[in-house]
Design a protein around this motif. Structure first.
Motif, PDB file in Angstrom:
ATOM      1  N   PHE B  22      -3.908  14.401  -7.710  1.00 38.41           N
ATOM      2  CA  PHE B  22      -2.761  13.295  -6.994  1.00 38.41           C
ATOM      3  C   PHE B  22      -3.179  12.700  -6.686  1.00 38.41           C
ATOM      4  CE2 PHE B  22       0.911  14.325  -3.818  1.00 38.41           C
ATOM      5  CZ  PHE B  22       0.111  14.200  -2.203  1.00 38.41           C
ATOM      6  N   SER B  23      -4.235  12.402  -5.889  1.00 28.78           N
ATOM      7  CA  SER B  23      -4.684  11.201  -5.240  1.00 28.78           C
ATOM      8  C   SER B  23      -4.433   9.913  -6.209  1.00 28.78           C
ATOM      9  CB  SER B  23      -6.315  11.556  -4.418  1.00 28.78           C
ATOM     10  OG  SER B  23      -6.678  12.623  -3.463  1.00 28.78           O
ATOM     11  N   ALA B  24      -5.067  10.397  -7.153  1.00 28.99           N
ATOM     12  CA  ALA B  24      -5.045   9.219  -8.456  1.00 28.99           C
ATOM     13  C   ALA B  24      -3.706   8.777  -8.483  1.00 28.99           C
ATOM     14  CB  ALA B  24      -5.587   9.171  -9.394  1.00 28.99           C
ATOM     15  N   SER B  25      -2.262   9.768  -8.620  1.00 23.49           N
ATOM     16  CA  SER B  25      -1.754   8.808  -8.819  1.00 23.49           C
ATOM     17  C   SER B  25      -1.211   8.723  -7.316  1.00 23.49           C
ATOM     18  CB  SER B  25      -0.616  10.723  -9.110  1.00 23.49           C
ATOM     19  OG  SER B  25      -0.220  11.333  -8.055  1.00 23.49           O
ATOM     20  N   LEU B  26      -1.458   8.898  -6.494  1.00 20.74           N
ATOM     21  CA  LEU B  26      -0.994   8.765  -5.455  1.00 20.74           C
ATOM     22  C   LEU B  26      -1.332   7.582  -4.824  1.00 20.74           C
ATOM     23  CD1 LEU B  26       0.807   8.421  -2.520  1.00 20.74           C
ATOM     24  CD2 LEU B  26      -1.608   9.971  -0.991  1.00 20.74           C
ATOM     25  N   GLY B  27      -2.368   7.100  -5.396  1.00 27.23           N
ATOM     26  CA  GLY B  27      -2.909   5.505  -5.797  1.00 27.23           C
ATOM     27  C   GLY B  27      -2.352   4.504  -6.055  1.00 27.23           C
ATOM     28  N   VAL B  28      -1.596   4.756  -6.988  1.00 30.94           N
ATOM     29  CA  VAL B  28      -1.245   3.562  -8.329  1.00 30.94           C
ATOM     30  C   VAL B  28       0.295   3.574  -7.831  1.00 30.94           C
ATOM     31  CG1 VAL B  28      -0.157   3.976 -10.378  1.00 30.94           C
ATOM     32  CG2 VAL B  28      -2.837   4.749  -9.969  1.00 30.94           C
ATOM     33  N   ALA B  29       0.959   5.062  -7.098  1.00 29.54           N
ATOM     34  CA  ALA B  29       2.439   5.007  -6.482  1.00 29.54           C
ATOM     35  C   ALA B  29       2.645   4.071  -5.500  1.00 29.54           C
ATOM     36  CB  ALA B  29       3.076   6.183  -6.379  1.00 29.54           C
ATOM     37  N   ALA B  30       1.344   4.037  -5.054  1.00 24.71           N
ATOM     38  CA  ALA B  30       1.533   3.533  -3.586  1.00 24.71           C
ATOM     39  C   ALA B  30       0.700   1.841  -3.221  1.00 24.71           C
ATOM     40  CB  ALA B  30       0.054   4.035  -2.593  1.00 24.71           C
ATOM     41  N   ARG B  31      -0.112   1.285  -4.330  1.00 23.31           N
ATOM     42  CA  ARG B  31       0.051   0.610  -4.913  1.00 23.31           C
ATOM     43  C   ARG B  31       0.897  -0.786  -5.348  1.00 23.31           C
ATOM     44  NH1 ARG B  31      -4.548   1.568  -6.468  1.00 23.31           N
ATOM     45  NH2 ARG B  31      -4.641   2.194  -9.446  1.00 23.31           N
ATOM     46  N   MET B  32       1.943   0.705  -6.516  1.00 22.10           N
ATOM     47  CA  MET B  32       2.804   0.038  -6.769  1.00 22.10           C
ATOM     48  C   MET B  32       4.288  -0.509  -5.583  1.00 22.10           C
ATOM     49  SD  MET B  32       3.302  -0.785 -10.458  1.00 22.10           S
ATOM     50  CE  MET B  32       2.713  -0.117 -11.506  1.00 22.10           C
ATOM     51  N   ALA B  33       4.287   0.045  -4.660  1.00 21.55           N
ATOM     52  CA  ALA B  33       4.951   0.034  -3.042  1.00 21.55           C
ATOM     53  C   ALA B  33       4.878  -1.044  -2.723  1.00 21.55           C
ATOM     54  CB  ALA B  33       4.743   0.945  -2.729  1.00 21.55           C
ATOM     55  N   ALA B  34       3.250  -1.095  -2.792  1.00 20.01           N
ATOM     56  CA  ALA B  34       2.644  -1.794  -1.866  1.00 20.01           C
ATOM     57  C   ALA B  34       3.299  -3.793  -1.970  1.00 20.01           C
ATOM     58  CB  ALA B  34       1.137  -2.205  -1.744  1.00 20.01           C
ATOM     59  N   ALA B  35       3.652  -3.830  -3.805  1.00 17.39           N
ATOM     60  CA  ALA B  35       3.886  -4.856  -4.645  1.00 17.39           C
ATOM     61  C   ALA B  35       5.309  -5.229  -4.275  1.00 17.39           C
ATOM     62  CB  ALA B  35       3.301  -5.164  -6.527  1.00 17.39           C
ATOM     63  N   LYS B  36       6.464  -4.341  -3.689  1.00 12.91           N
ATOM     64  CA  LYS B  36       7.117  -4.827  -2.720  1.00 12.91           C
ATOM     65  C   LYS B  36       7.188  -4.620  -1.845  1.00 12.91           C
ATOM     66  CE  LYS B  36       9.737  -3.325  -7.087  1.00 12.91           C
ATOM     67  NZ  LYS B  36      10.544  -4.419  -7.866  1.00 12.91           N
ATOM     68  N   GLY B  37       6.582  -4.767  -1.078  1.00 12.41           N
ATOM     69  CA  GLY B  37       6.027  -5.079   0.290  1.00 12.41           C
ATOM     70  C   GLY B  37       5.637  -3.464   1.057  1.00 12.41           C
ATOM     71  N   VAL B  38       5.740  -2.760   0.651  1.00  9.86           N
ATOM     72  CA  VAL B  38       6.418  -1.232   1.129  1.00  9.86           C
ATOM     73  C   VAL B  38       4.978  -0.441   1.542  1.00  9.86           C
ATOM     74  CG1 VAL B  38       7.111   0.763   0.971  1.00  9.86           C
ATOM     75  CG2 VAL B  38       8.363  -0.867   0.087  1.00  9.86           C
ATOM     76  N   ASP B  39       4.317  -0.208   3.312  1.00  6.13           N
ATOM     77  CA  ASP B  39       2.855   0.360   3.270  1.00  6.13           C
ATOM     78  C   ASP B  39       2.926   1.569   2.829  1.00  6.13           C
ATOM     79  OD1 ASP B  39       2.702  -2.605   5.737  1.00  6.13           O
ATOM     80  OD2 ASP B  39       1.761  -2.552   3.431  1.00  6.13           O
ATOM     81  N   VAL B  40       2.022   2.306   2.323  1.00  5.51           N
ATOM     82  CA  VAL B  40       1.836   3.610   2.490  1.00  5.51           C
ATOM     83  C   VAL B  40       0.715   4.253   3.249  1.00  5.51           C
ATOM     84  CG1 VAL B  40       2.194   5.333   0.911  1.00  5.51           C
ATOM     85  CG2 VAL B  40       3.528   3.288  -0.490  1.00  5.51           C
ATOM     86  N   GLY B  41       1.036   4.996   3.571  1.00  7.27           N
ATOM     87  CA  GLY B  41      -0.090   6.198   4.607  1.00  7.27           C
ATOM     88  C   GLY B  41      -0.293   7.238   4.395  1.00  7.27           C
ATOM     89  N   LEU B  42      -1.128   7.928   4.455  1.00  7.73           N
ATOM     90  CA  LEU B  42      -0.812   9.946   4.224  1.00  7.73           C
ATOM     91  C   LEU B  42      -1.692  10.188   5.215  1.00  7.73           C
ATOM     92  CD1 LEU B  42      -1.101  11.463   1.644  1.00  7.73           C
ATOM     93  CD2 LEU B  42      -3.802  11.601   1.699  1.00  7.73           C
TER      94      LEU B  42
END
Lengths: 365, 276
Positions: B22-42
């Motif tokens: 879960f964590s590894a996949s969340l890290g990747v998905a969050a990075r993709m979102a950050a590239a679109k200018g969306v900050d993700v927290g947990l």
């Protein structure tokens, strides 16, 4: 066989399964995305994923590379893209499989087309079966069928069929009638195989996978204990190379393409001449005794297969002896052999003794 | 500045393997979102005794454990904490035994921009729920909580999950309440979330909780015939000896003639029309 693989430096990959994914067109990148996602989330983490691309353009190669690298692969896994040059206009799908087999390093090998998916537990369950069943070179699971509609680049699954290919067969002998084991529904243990058998015939697309299974079935034991349990999905869509939309719009059905129909016709003579070696255990499994003769039979026998001319015999409460019998049988004797086996089986110890007289002695593997 | 999207996770006795995936996949998905200018927290709350939490590399908030308070109550703690941060625009609830596709968060966020007041469900993979959804709009009768985006306006309007549902049915109830208030419920089919629900061993304790929640749902939405059917099934399964022994049904009952248009009691298999 093991020495052959050891000499190629595979000893260290005893836990690894190499999954060969083939892809021939950038149009299928959305499908490839889901196929790779299904691999990246596998419970079995010792994976070597080989994405074989047919003569890719630079753009296709880069896109496939980016897709493959995007996933959060487990620590023990590796994934790489391999470009395979193939003559222009040629159908290189089978060549991709053979090149993948050549590049694979794992003890176990599996295949996945770019438009299908596997469920998270498939490799764990099949490798477990191979470890339990030490004589088996191949373990297969059931496969669910799904109908996929594509419009505007969106994947929409309009239907899933629960039983998948189970209607077409459930035992090794049923391979003589038709292929019921999709290419992504099985795992092969290469250490238990004749290396010469681990090759796809490049002259027989699109049924190269069927040809592969028939060749392997001739001399190797299969474990089909999980054949009724769907652990992967076969996705039918109009872009599939072997299924096309029925011309009747009202039916909205998929029918075999012309290449598939021609290939099936060509396979007919091959199928009639096919020879299988089956162990006594596999025979018992065919007729509904799902446990080896040395163990007590199950309390409730499974339902008989489609070719059964009579109900499956009631399980014999008396444990059988440890004898394994290997039979070589041509297809035209298949039905007669089944009747004979059942008749002798029902006649008790004398019948079984007569049966053993006429059966070849096992050549244990 | 706080995260625009908070991923919320209610853990319960999850294995190390599940949490790492879960964590590894969340890290990747969050990075993709950050590239679109969306900050993700947990934000995480633990209802049980899960193995240690692998680092995601994100801004993480771990809420104090209160024991096994149920999914809905755990999720509400997460929603309250997220809404306390004025920068948070939406919350994505996700099951810790699943895994994000790299583009999952981006696609949920894009779907939410198109329907800013709607519940948005990520499509479960490889075995998605068979309920139908509109192929153009994504409209569906209810959204699963396995991977679910709740925008701030919806959270403020509905107040979160109904905590009378300990496990199961809370997402269906939330969806029906959303539709009753004219808010949308959508599927985002390109937002994939791996959630393996197949080949699970029989779990009578979970089945009991599921049936009790179904009973509570039928009571809350005034469906007495469905309630009786569920109670008969509970008795047949041997979970209770008599209806009188079952937990008391308390809490608000919805008296609204429009409920027949938003509920899915006529589809007892999937709570919505099914594709298979």
């Amino acid at each position: 066989m093991r020495a052959f693989h050891q000499s190629r430096g595979i000893e260290s990959a005893a836990e690894t399964i190499s999954v060969i994914v083939r892809s021939c067109s950038p149009d299928r990148l959305p499908f490839l995305d889901e196929a790779l996602f299904s691999l990246a989330t596998q419970e079995w983490t010792h994976l070597e994923v080989l994405v074989m691309l047919q003569t890719p353009s630079e753009a296709f190669s880069k896109a496939a590379q980016a897709l493959t690298e995007a996933f959060a692969w487990p620590r023990e896994a590796s994934a790489r893209v391999i470009a395979v040059p193939i003559e222009a206009g040629a159908d290189g799908r089978v060549h991709l499989l053979n090149q993948g087999l050549h590049a694979a390093k794992g003890r176990y090998v599996a295949f996945l087309d770019d438009d299908d998916v596997v469920y998270p537990k498939i490799y764990t369950r099949l490798i477990e079966r191979l470890r339990v069943h030490e004589a088996a070179s191949l373990a297969a699971s059931g496969c669910r069928m799904a109908r996929v509609d594509e419009r505007g680049g969106q994947t929409y699954i309009s239907k899933k069929y629960p039983s998948g290919f189970a209607h077409a067969g459930s035992s090794k002998f049923d391979l003589l009638r038709d292929n019921f084991i999709p290419i992504h529904a099985y795992v092969v243990d290469r250490w238990r195989c004749d290396p010469a058998a681990l090759r796809f015939d490049e002259t027989s697309p699109p049924l190269e996978d069927y040809e592969f299974l028939l060749n392997l079935a001739a001399d190797h034991t299969f474990d089909l204990d999980l054949i009724l349990e769907p652990l992967c999905e076969y996705r039918m869509h109009a872009g599939n190379s072997i299924w096309v939309n029925d011309g009747d719009v009202g039916r909205q059905a998929l029918i075999p393409s012309l290449p598939l129909q021609r290939a099936r016709h060509a396979m007919e003579s091959r199928r009639l001449a096919a020879r299988l070696v089956m162990t006594y255990e596999e025979w018992a499994h065919t007729l509904g005794h799902r446990q080896v003769p040395t163990r007590p039979p199950p309390a409730v026998p499974p339902a008989p297969g489609p070719e059964a001319s009579s109900p499956a015999p009631a399980p014999d409460a008396t444990p059988r002896g440890p004898l394994e019998v290997e039979l070589q049988m041509e297809r035209r004797l298949h039905q007669a052999a089944r009747w004979t086996y059942r008749a002798l089986d029902r006649s008790g110890p004398l019948g079984r003794g007569v049966y053993r007289l006429f059966a070849r002695h096992p050549n244990r593997r | 500045m706080g995260a625009a999207i908070r991923v919320g996770c209610v853990r319960f006795n999850n294995s190390r393997f599940e949490l790492e995936r879960f964590s590894a996949s969340l890290g990747v998905a969050a990075r993709m979102a950050a590239a679109k200018g969306v900050d993700v927290g947990l934000i995480v709350i633990d209802n049980g005794a899960s193995s240690g939490w692998p680092a995601t590399g994100l801004d993480e908030i771990h809420l104090k454990t209160e024991g096994n308070i149920g999914f809905g109550a755990g999720a509400n703690r997460i929603l309250r904490r997220a809404m306390a941060d004025p920068d948070t625009e939406s919350v994505i609830l996700a099951n810790p035994d699943g895994a994000f596709h790299p583009m999952c968060i981006v696609r949920l966020w894009e779907a939410s921009r198109n329907s800013p007041h709607a519940l948005i469900e990520g499509r479960q993979f490889p075995e998605e729920h068979p309920k139908t959804y509109d192929r153009i709009t994504g409209a569906t009768l209810w959204a699963s909580g396995a991977c679910l985006l709740l925008p701030r306006p919806l959270i403020e309007a509905l107040g979160g999950f109904d905590e009378r549902f300990f496990l199961y049915m809370e997402d269906i109830d939330l969806s029906w309440r959303a539709r009753l208030q004219g808010l949308g419920v959508r599927m985002a089919p390109s937002a994939l979330f791996m959630h393996d629900v197949m080949h699970r061993p029989p779990r009578p304790a979970i089945d009991r909780l599921n049936l009790l929640s179904q009973r509570a749902l039928a009571h809350k939405w005034r469906e007495p015939s469905m309630q009786r059917r569920i109670e008969a099934e509970i008795l047949r399964r041997g979970f209770y000896d008599a209806t009188e022994d079952m937990p008391e049904l308390a809490g608000e009952v919805i008296n609204d003639p429009r409920t027949v248009a938003v509920t899915g009691f006529v589809y007892p298999d999937h709570w919505a029309p099914g594709r298979w």
